[in-house]
Design a protein around this motif. Structure first.
Motif, PDB file in Angstrom:
ATOM      1  N   GLY A 232       0.881  -1.200   0.013  1.00  0.00           N
ATOM      2  CA  GLY A 232       0.067   0.092   0.034  1.00  0.00           C
ATOM      3  C   GLY A 232       0.825   1.076   0.107  1.00  0.00           C
ATOM      4  N   GLU A 233       0.253   2.405   0.143  1.00  0.00           N
ATOM      5  CA  GLU A 233       0.813   3.711   0.138  1.00  0.00           C
ATOM      6  C   GLU A 233       0.701   4.345   1.333  1.00  0.00           C
ATOM      7  OE1 GLU A 233      -0.201   5.901  -3.219  1.00  0.00           O
ATOM      8  OE2 GLU A 233       0.287   4.385  -4.584  1.00  0.00           O
ATOM      9  N   ALA A 234       1.670   4.820   1.955  1.00  0.00           N
ATOM     10  CA  ALA A 234       1.705   5.905   3.091  1.00  0.00           C
ATOM     11  C   ALA A 234       2.850   6.574   3.223  1.00  0.00           C
ATOM     12  CB  ALA A 234       1.453   5.051   4.522  1.00  0.00           C
ATOM     13  N   THR A 235       3.187   7.394   4.200  1.00  0.00           N
ATOM     14  CA  THR A 235       4.177   8.119   4.557  1.00  0.00           C
ATOM     15  C   THR A 235       5.113   7.946   5.623  1.00  0.00           C
ATOM     16  OG1 THR A 235       3.206   9.777   5.388  1.00  0.00           O
ATOM     17  CG2 THR A 235       3.522  10.284   3.116  1.00  0.00           C
ATOM     18  N   LEU A 236       6.415   7.834   5.407  1.00  0.00           N
ATOM     19  CA  LEU A 236       7.332   7.570   6.738  1.00  0.00           C
ATOM     20  C   LEU A 236       6.780   8.235   7.827  1.00  0.00           C
ATOM     21  CD1 LEU A 236       9.830   5.662   7.383  1.00  0.00           C
ATOM     22  CD2 LEU A 236      11.090   8.075   6.773  1.00  0.00           C
ATOM     23  N   GLY A 237       6.530   7.920   8.965  1.00  0.00           N
ATOM     24  CA  GLY A 237       6.402   7.942  10.315  1.00  0.00           C
ATOM     25  C   GLY A 237       4.639   8.289  10.497  1.00  0.00           C
ATOM     26  N   GLU A 238       3.918   7.890   9.342  1.00  0.00           N
ATOM     27  CA  GLU A 238       2.544   8.038   9.618  1.00  0.00           C
ATOM     28  C   GLU A 238       1.894   7.016  10.184  1.00  0.00           C
ATOM     29  OE1 GLU A 238      -1.376   8.297   6.324  1.00  0.00           O
ATOM     30  OE2 GLU A 238       0.654   7.963   5.569  1.00  0.00           O
ATOM     31  N   ARG A 239       0.892   7.436  11.041  1.00  0.00           N
ATOM     32  CA  ARG A 239       0.237   6.172  11.705  1.00  0.00           C
ATOM     33  C   ARG A 239      -1.091   5.718  10.838  1.00  0.00           C
ATOM     34  NH1 ARG A 239       0.666   6.309  17.246  1.00  0.00           N
ATOM     35  NH2 ARG A 239       1.637   8.089  18.068  1.00  0.00           N
ATOM     36  N   VAL A 240      -0.962   4.441  10.606  1.00  0.00           N
ATOM     37  CA  VAL A 240      -1.830   3.871   9.521  1.00  0.00           C
ATOM     38  C   VAL A 240      -2.721   2.889  10.123  1.00  0.00           C
ATOM     39  CG1 VAL A 240      -0.568   4.518   7.505  1.00  0.00           C
ATOM     40  CG2 VAL A 240      -0.149   2.360   8.951  1.00  0.00           C
ATOM     41  N   THR A 241      -3.836   2.228   9.635  1.00  0.00           N
ATOM     42  CA  THR A 241      -4.329   0.860  10.054  1.00  0.00           C
ATOM     43  C   THR A 241      -4.043  -0.067   8.741  1.00  0.00           C
ATOM     44  OG1 THR A 241      -6.233   2.190  11.048  1.00  0.00           O
ATOM     45  CG2 THR A 241      -6.645  -0.035  10.301  1.00  0.00           C
ATOM     46  N   VAL A 242      -3.759  -1.356   9.003  1.00  0.00           N
ATOM     47  CA  VAL A 242      -3.250  -2.113   8.450  1.00  0.00           C
ATOM     48  C   VAL A 242      -3.914  -3.571   8.402  1.00  0.00           C
ATOM     49  CG1 VAL A 242      -0.702  -1.497   8.133  1.00  0.00           C
ATOM     50  CG2 VAL A 242      -1.336  -3.101   9.924  1.00  0.00           C
ATOM     51  N   GLN A 243      -4.293  -4.363   7.696  1.00  0.00           N
ATOM     52  CA  GLN A 243      -5.164  -5.552   7.655  1.00  0.00           C
ATOM     53  C   GLN A 243      -4.236  -6.707   7.488  1.00  0.00           C
ATOM     54  OE1 GLN A 243      -8.360  -6.214   4.769  1.00  0.00           O
ATOM     55  NE2 GLN A 243      -9.744  -6.875   6.211  1.00  0.00           N
ATOM     56  N   LEU A 244      -4.312  -7.667   8.412  1.00  0.00           N
ATOM     57  CA  LEU A 244      -3.457  -8.922   8.183  1.00  0.00           C
ATOM     58  C   LEU A 244      -4.217  -9.801   7.020  1.00  0.00           C
ATOM     59  CD1 LEU A 244      -1.217 -10.752   9.148  1.00  0.00           C
ATOM     60  CD2 LEU A 244      -3.152 -11.665  10.746  1.00  0.00           C
ATOM     61  N   VAL A 245      -3.084  -9.853   5.984  1.00  0.00           N
ATOM     62  CA  VAL A 245      -3.546 -10.573   4.746  1.00  0.00           C
ATOM     63  C   VAL A 245      -3.246 -12.286   4.858  1.00  0.00           C
ATOM     64  CG1 VAL A 245      -3.202 -10.936   2.321  1.00  0.00           C
ATOM     65  CG2 VAL A 245      -3.416  -8.768   3.492  1.00  0.00           C
ATOM     66  N   GLU A 246      -2.011 -12.400   5.448  1.00  0.00           N
ATOM     67  CA  GLU A 246      -1.582 -13.677   5.557  1.00  0.00           C
ATOM     68  C   GLU A 246      -0.510 -13.873   6.847  1.00  0.00           C
ATOM     69  OE1 GLU A 246       1.200 -16.892   2.758  1.00  0.00           O
ATOM     70  OE2 GLU A 246       1.397 -14.685   2.543  1.00  0.00           O
ATOM     71  N   ALA A 247      -0.747 -15.099   7.242  1.00  0.00           N
ATOM     72  CA  ALA A 247       0.225 -15.309   8.645  1.00  0.00           C
ATOM     73  C   ALA A 247       0.336 -17.023   8.350  1.00  0.00           C
ATOM     74  CB  ALA A 247      -0.577 -15.308   9.933  1.00  0.00           C
ATOM     75  N   ASP A 248       1.496 -17.509   8.017  1.00  0.00           N
ATOM     76  CA  ASP A 248       1.603 -18.744   7.682  1.00  0.00           C
ATOM     77  C   ASP A 248       2.920 -19.099   8.370  1.00  0.00           C
ATOM     78  OD1 ASP A 248       2.818 -21.216   6.524  1.00  0.00           O
ATOM     79  OD2 ASP A 248       1.950 -20.623   4.311  1.00  0.00           O
ATOM     80  N   VAL A 249       2.615 -20.198   9.501  1.00  0.00           N
ATOM     81  CA  VAL A 249       4.025 -20.502  10.161  1.00  0.00           C
ATOM     82  C   VAL A 249       5.022 -21.351   9.666  1.00  0.00           C
ATOM     83  CG1 VAL A 249       4.327 -21.964  12.438  1.00  0.00           C
ATOM     84  CG2 VAL A 249       2.344 -20.518  12.282  1.00  0.00           C
ATOM     85  N   ASP A 250       4.333 -22.245   8.846  1.00  0.00           N
ATOM     86  CA  ASP A 250       5.198 -23.093   8.104  1.00  0.00           C
ATOM     87  C   ASP A 250       6.247 -22.250   7.331  1.00  0.00           C
ATOM     88  OD1 ASP A 250       4.404 -25.487   9.491  1.00  0.00           O
ATOM     89  OD2 ASP A 250       2.781 -25.685   7.914  1.00  0.00           O
ATOM     90  N   ALA A 251       5.835 -21.379   6.441  1.00  0.00           N
ATOM     91  CA  ALA A 251       6.578 -20.795   5.562  1.00  0.00           C
ATOM     92  C   ALA A 251       7.158 -19.390   6.150  1.00  0.00           C
ATOM     93  CB  ALA A 251       5.599 -20.127   4.509  1.00  0.00           C
ATOM     94  N   ARG A 252       6.800 -19.097   7.634  1.00  0.00           N
ATOM     95  CA  ARG A 252       7.474 -18.156   8.431  1.00  0.00           C
ATOM     96  C   ARG A 252       7.104 -16.651   7.760  1.00  0.00           C
ATOM     97  NH1 ARG A 252      11.056 -22.379   8.605  1.00  0.00           N
ATOM     98  NH2 ARG A 252      12.475 -21.258   7.320  1.00  0.00           N
ATOM     99  N   ARG A 253       5.999 -16.677   7.466  1.00  0.00           N
ATOM    100  CA  ARG A 253       5.667 -15.329   6.637  1.00  0.00           C
ATOM    101  C   ARG A 253       4.353 -14.673   7.183  1.00  0.00           C
ATOM    102  NH1 ARG A 253       5.636 -17.373   1.558  1.00  0.00           N
ATOM    103  NH2 ARG A 253       3.547 -18.020   1.511  1.00  0.00           N
TER     104      ARG A 253
END
Length: 485
Positions: free
Chosen positions: A455-476
């Protein structure tokens, strides 16, 4: 001086889980030597029972150790006192710093020596530690455990009332630690005024040394401390502030490392921990980033002074702390014999520096101690230590790369496990890095995670992020920016 960004707290045991399997996979993929050969264990056991002991005895001094909770591989013990008149004009403090006498337990060119050269350093994981030396040495016979007589290399350093070093020497001696403190215990005892003399002077001297570090151009990088903890059979992540007691303790180690470097330079032989100062291009880029974030950086203020003033709770400052890691690159080891290298400083410290305070956990320190003790006594450096100096940079670079990769892999797995059931959820974050191709570096505060986000945002900006993926086996773990916070 750069504080580590991640602390891994070893688990106490339990059955193998998916996450422990991920940790084991990381170690296997990266070729970590988890088991010691039988011949190494046999030699270590013999050495643990029959070390080469020094004649000098300082066991009557009340040394103490300061370490993280649960540590058993105790490299350092300290005793601080005010100087006596016989210490000479201008002397205000006497610092004694006892370092575990690993050479007393490792036969040059023996089985243990060969094995630890393959390992380079202790590797820490959330579920275990893979020690540099067999535990009968590293957590037993050589460790400066309380109420045990131990051989040590004892540094004696005289300081004036500003913290400047007046004299420094090192010699082998028997010592006895009286108590093992945690950083939190030291902080509490000093804050409430119940601490013993050594700890009260640790604060006094530590603060003097911190001021001297800034004055000579040194720079501490106050990275957020990310901790991995075992909780109810699983793991969690959190950030925690560094205690001032940790800085005091680190300053004693830095003081000793600088004294070691000075001994080596004067003696014309040794191995320095070196790092070039950031070039003008890197500093100019960082100055632009500071200006873009609206942070005041007076021309007369060094980058070390700026970093010391930053507040990790301010999102703009937090972004700058992450960005400043680009100024702390290129550290290495520089051996020399006869001709002192032109580039002899560790820029983050602002002075020549050598690793000599963690021989149980880092290979190079054993050789540095032997070199310094010989030079301090005015005698020859043992051939086995001198001839090994050119080999050490490659060993340490390889082991540091391996240890860093293991740490990153394990933390990635923990982050994925912590978030596995939360895909689709939204989190508050701060943009701490501007990547390429639409990828940003973000720091999520709850749970304590640093990750990439699309996505797009500026350095130091407070943002809201949505979790898209959490894969333990791939450690990603992957996020995407969905809206300003």
């Amino acid at each position: 001086m750069v504080h580590g960004a991640t602390t891994l707290h070893p688990a106490s045991g339990g059955t193998t889980t998916r996450l422990e399997a991920a940790f084991a996979a990381v170690r296997a993929e990266l070729g970590v030597r988890e088991e010691f050969p039988v011949a190494v264990l046999q030699e270590a056991g013999q050495a643990a029972g029959h070390p080469v002991l020094p004649d000098r005895d300082l066991a009557s001094l009340e040394f103490v150790t300061v370490d993280p909770p649960g540590s058993m591989d105790l490299d350092q013990a300290m005793h601080l006192c005010r100087a006596h008149p016989q210490d000479g004009p201008g002397a205000a403090y006497r610092v004694r710093y006892a370092i575990a006498d690993v050479p007393a337990f490792v036969e040059p060119e023996g089985e243990v020596d060969a094995e630890v050269r393959l390992r380079g350093q202790t590797i820490y994981c959330p579920d275990t530690r893979v020690p540099l030396h067999p535990v009968m040495i590293s957590e037993g016979a050589a460790s400066l455990l309380p109420d045990q007589d131990r051989p040590a290399y004892v540094w004696e350093i005289l300081l004036d009332d500003s913290g400047a070093t007046l004299a420094a020497s090192v010699d082998r001696a028997m010592v006895r630690s009286r108590r093992r403190f945690t950083y939190a215990e030291v902080q509490q005892a000093v804050d409430d005024g119940t601490a013993e003399q050594t700890l009260m002077l640790l604060r006094e001297v530590g603060r003097l040394l911190s001021r001297r570090e800034v004055a000579r151009g040194g720079a501490g990088l106050p990275m957020p401390e990310q901790e991995v903890h075992e909780v109810d059979g699983g793991y969690t992540l959190r950030f925690r502030p560094l205690l001032e007691a940790e800085e005091w303790n680190a300053q004693i180690s830095l003081l000793t490392g600088m004294a070691a470097a000075e001994l080596m330079i004067q003696g014309g032989v040794g191995i320095l921990r070196t790092m070039a100062a950031p070039d003008e291009r890197a500093l100019a880029r960082f100055r632009r980033q500071v200006r873009a974030l609206g942070v005041d950086w007076p021309e007369a203020q060094t980058y070390g002074e700026l970093l010391a003033s930053l507040d990790r709770t301010d999102p703009r400052h937090l972004a700058l702390i992450h960005d400043a890691t680009s100024l702390f690159r290129g550290a290495g080891y520089t051996p020399f014999d006869g001709t002192v290298p032109e580039e002899s400083e560790q820029a983050a410290i602002g002075a020549p520096y050598a690793h000599v305070t963690a021989p149980l956990r880092r290979l190079v320190d054993r050789f540095g101690l032997v070199v310094c003790a010989a030079l301090s006594a005015g005698g020859p450096v043992p051939d086995w230590a001198r001839s090994s100096l050119p080999e050490l940079p490659e060993v340490m670079e390889r082991s540091s790369q391996q240890a860093g990769a293991v740490e990153r892999g394990c933390v990635d797995a923990v982050e994925a496990a912590v978030l596995a059931a939360r895909v689709g959820e939204r989190f508050a974050a701060v943009v701490v890095d501007e990547g390429s191709g639409g990828t940003l570096g973000v720091q999520v505060t709850d749970p304590a995670i640093s990750a990439k986000a699309e996505g797009e945002a500026t350095l130091g900006e407070r943002v809201t992020v949505q979790l898209v993926e959490a894969d333990v086996d791939a450690r990603r773990v992957r996020f995407r920016v969905v809206d300003p916070a």
